[in-house]
Motif scaffolding. Structure first.
Motif, mmCIF file in Angstrom:
data_model
loop_
_atom_site.group_PDB
_atom_site.id
_atom_site.type_symbol
_atom_site.label_atom_id
_atom_site.label_comp_id
_atom_site.label_asym_id
_atom_site.label_seq_id
_atom_site.Cartn_x
_atom_site.Cartn_y
_atom_site.Cartn_z
ATOM 1 N N ALA A 1 0.848 -1.186 0.000
ATOM 2 C CA ALA A 1 0.000 0.000 0.000
ATOM 3 C C ALA A 1 0.886 1.240 0.000
ATOM 4 N N LEU A 2 0.276 2.364 -0.158
ATOM 5 C CA LEU A 2 0.983 3.641 -0.117
ATOM 6 C C LEU A 2 0.771 4.274 1.245
ATOM 7 N N LEU A 3 1.583 5.264 1.568
ATOM 8 C CA LEU A 3 1.382 6.024 2.798
ATOM 9 C C LEU A 3 1.694 7.474 2.528
ATOM 10 N N ILE A 4 1.135 8.342 3.337
ATOM 11 C CA ILE A 4 1.353 9.778 3.207
ATOM 12 C C ILE A 4 2.264 10.199 4.349
ATOM 13 N N THR A 5 3.362 10.875 4.017
ATOM 14 C CA THR A 5 4.341 11.267 5.029
ATOM 15 C C THR A 5 3.981 12.612 5.661
ATOM 16 N N ASP A 6 4.774 12.975 6.664
ATOM 17 C CA ASP A 6 4.579 14.248 7.359
ATOM 18 C C ASP A 6 4.841 15.456 6.470
ATOM 19 N N ASP A 7 5.361 15.238 5.274
ATOM 20 C CA ASP A 7 5.583 16.340 4.342
ATOM 21 C C ASP A 7 4.284 16.824 3.697
ATOM 22 N N CYS A 8 3.185 16.111 3.957
ATOM 23 C CA CYS A 8 1.881 16.473 3.393
ATOM 24 C C CYS A 8 1.514 17.908 3.765
ATOM 25 N N ILE A 9 1.032 18.656 2.778
ATOM 26 C CA ILE A 9 0.627 20.050 3.001
ATOM 27 C C ILE A 9 -0.905 20.193 3.016
ATOM 28 N N ASN A 10 -1.617 19.067 3.062
ATOM 29 C CA ASN A 10 -3.087 19.081 3.101
ATOM 30 C C ASN A 10 -3.695 19.905 1.964
ATOM 31 N N CYS A 11 -3.189 19.677 0.778
ATOM 32 C CA CYS A 11 -3.659 20.452 -0.379
ATOM 33 C C CYS A 11 -4.982 19.929 -0.944
ATOM 34 N N ASP A 12 -5.417 18.774 -0.479
ATOM 35 C CA ASP A 12 -6.716 18.207 -0.864
ATOM 36 C C ASP A 12 -6.783 17.624 -2.276
ATOM 37 N N VAL A 13 -5.679 17.476 -2.987
ATOM 38 C CA VAL A 13 -5.771 16.965 -4.352
ATOM 39 C C VAL A 13 -5.775 15.447 -4.435
ATOM 40 N N CYS A 14 -5.217 14.757 -3.456
ATOM 41 C CA CYS A 14 -5.124 13.295 -3.545
ATOM 42 C C CYS A 14 -6.435 12.588 -3.218
ATOM 43 N N GLU A 15 -7.152 13.074 -2.237
ATOM 44 C CA GLU A 15 -8.358 12.381 -1.768
ATOM 45 C C GLU A 15 -9.364 12.100 -2.888
ATOM 46 N N PRO A 16 -9.747 13.087 -3.693
ATOM 47 C CA PRO A 16 -10.737 12.794 -4.741
ATOM 48 C C PRO A 16 -10.210 11.915 -5.873
ATOM 49 N N GLU A 17 -8.895 11.779 -5.992
ATOM 50 C CA GLU A 17 -8.309 10.960 -7.056
ATOM 51 C C GLU A 17 -8.319 9.471 -6.734
ATOM 52 N N CYS A 18 -8.504 9.112 -5.470
ATOM 53 C CA CYS A 18 -8.429 7.706 -5.066
ATOM 54 C C CYS A 18 -9.697 6.956 -5.454
ATOM 55 N N PRO A 19 -9.597 5.982 -6.369
ATOM 56 C CA PRO A 19 -10.785 5.262 -6.819
ATOM 57 C C PRO A 19 -11.350 4.305 -5.766
ATOM 58 N N ASN A 20 -10.563 3.997 -4.739
ATOM 59 C CA ASN A 20 -11.015 3.077 -3.691
ATOM 60 C C ASN A 20 -11.446 3.789 -2.413
ATOM 61 N N GLU A 21 -11.404 5.132 -2.427
ATOM 62 C CA GLU A 21 -11.732 5.926 -1.251
ATOM 63 C C GLU A 21 -10.882 5.511 -0.052
ATOM 64 N N ALA A 22 -9.602 5.231 -0.313
ATOM 65 C CA ALA A 22 -8.678 4.820 0.739
ATOM 66 C C ALA A 22 -8.047 6.016 1.448
ATOM 67 N N ILE A 23 -8.131 7.191 0.857
ATOM 68 C CA ILE A 23 -7.509 8.387 1.433
ATOM 69 C C ILE A 23 -8.552 9.165 2.218
ATOM 70 N N TYR A 24 -8.162 9.552 3.434
ATOM 71 C CA TYR A 24 -9.071 10.300 4.307
ATOM 72 C C TYR A 24 -8.267 11.276 5.147
ATOM 73 N N MET A 25 -8.932 12.286 5.697
ATOM 74 C CA MET A 25 -8.254 13.253 6.546
ATOM 75 C C MET A 25 -8.057 12.650 7.926
ATOM 76 N N GLY A 26 -6.819 12.566 8.351
ATOM 77 C CA GLY A 26 -6.480 12.087 9.682
ATOM 78 C C GLY A 26 -6.481 13.247 10.659
ATOM 79 N N PRO A 27 -5.935 13.036 11.852
ATOM 80 C CA PRO A 27 -5.913 14.107 12.853
ATOM 81 C C PRO A 27 -5.136 15.355 12.412
ATOM 82 N N GLU A 28 -4.063 15.144 11.634
ATOM 83 C CA GLU A 28 -3.253 16.290 11.212
ATOM 84 C C GLU A 28 -3.054 16.369 9.704
ATOM 85 N N ILE A 29 -2.895 15.226 9.055
ATOM 86 C CA ILE A 29 -2.673 15.172 7.617
ATOM 87 C C ILE A 29 -3.532 14.066 7.021
#
Length: 86
Positions: free
Chosen positions: A2-30
């Motif tokens: 699987a993939l993971l999102i690192t602490d370098d994430c800037i919460n730009c919101d572009v990845c979430e809608p691109e995920c066809p499996n809805e695997a990406i979600y907003m966590g506590p910070e990123i």
């Protein structure tokens, strides 16, 4: 794997809608990726879409979650079957 999102994430919101499996979600910070839903876009696309759109390249492969292409395809098929039931 699987993939993971690192602490370098800037919460730009572009990845979430691109995920066809809805695997990406907003966590506590990123944003975070649910490894149980991430198929690296196998079954949908040739390459992971979140990696393609990420402006800071903060979505590497998760070394703790190794899966073959066959396992990813099986996960994709299981997710599709579950979605049809709902």
């Amino acid at each position: 794997m699987a993939l993971l999102i690192t602490d370098d994430c800037i919460n730009c919101d572009v990845c979430e809608p691109e995920c066809p499996n809805e695997a990406i979600y907003m966590g506590p910070e990123i944003y975070e990726i649910d490894p149980n839903k991430c198929t690296e876009c196998v079954g949908h696309y040739d390459v992971p879409q979140c990696q393609q759109v990420c402006p800071v390249s903060c979505i590497p492969f998760n070394p703790a979650w190794r899966e073959s292409k066959e396992q990813l395809m099986a996960k994709y098929e299981a997710l599709q079957a579950a979605a049809k039931k709902n």
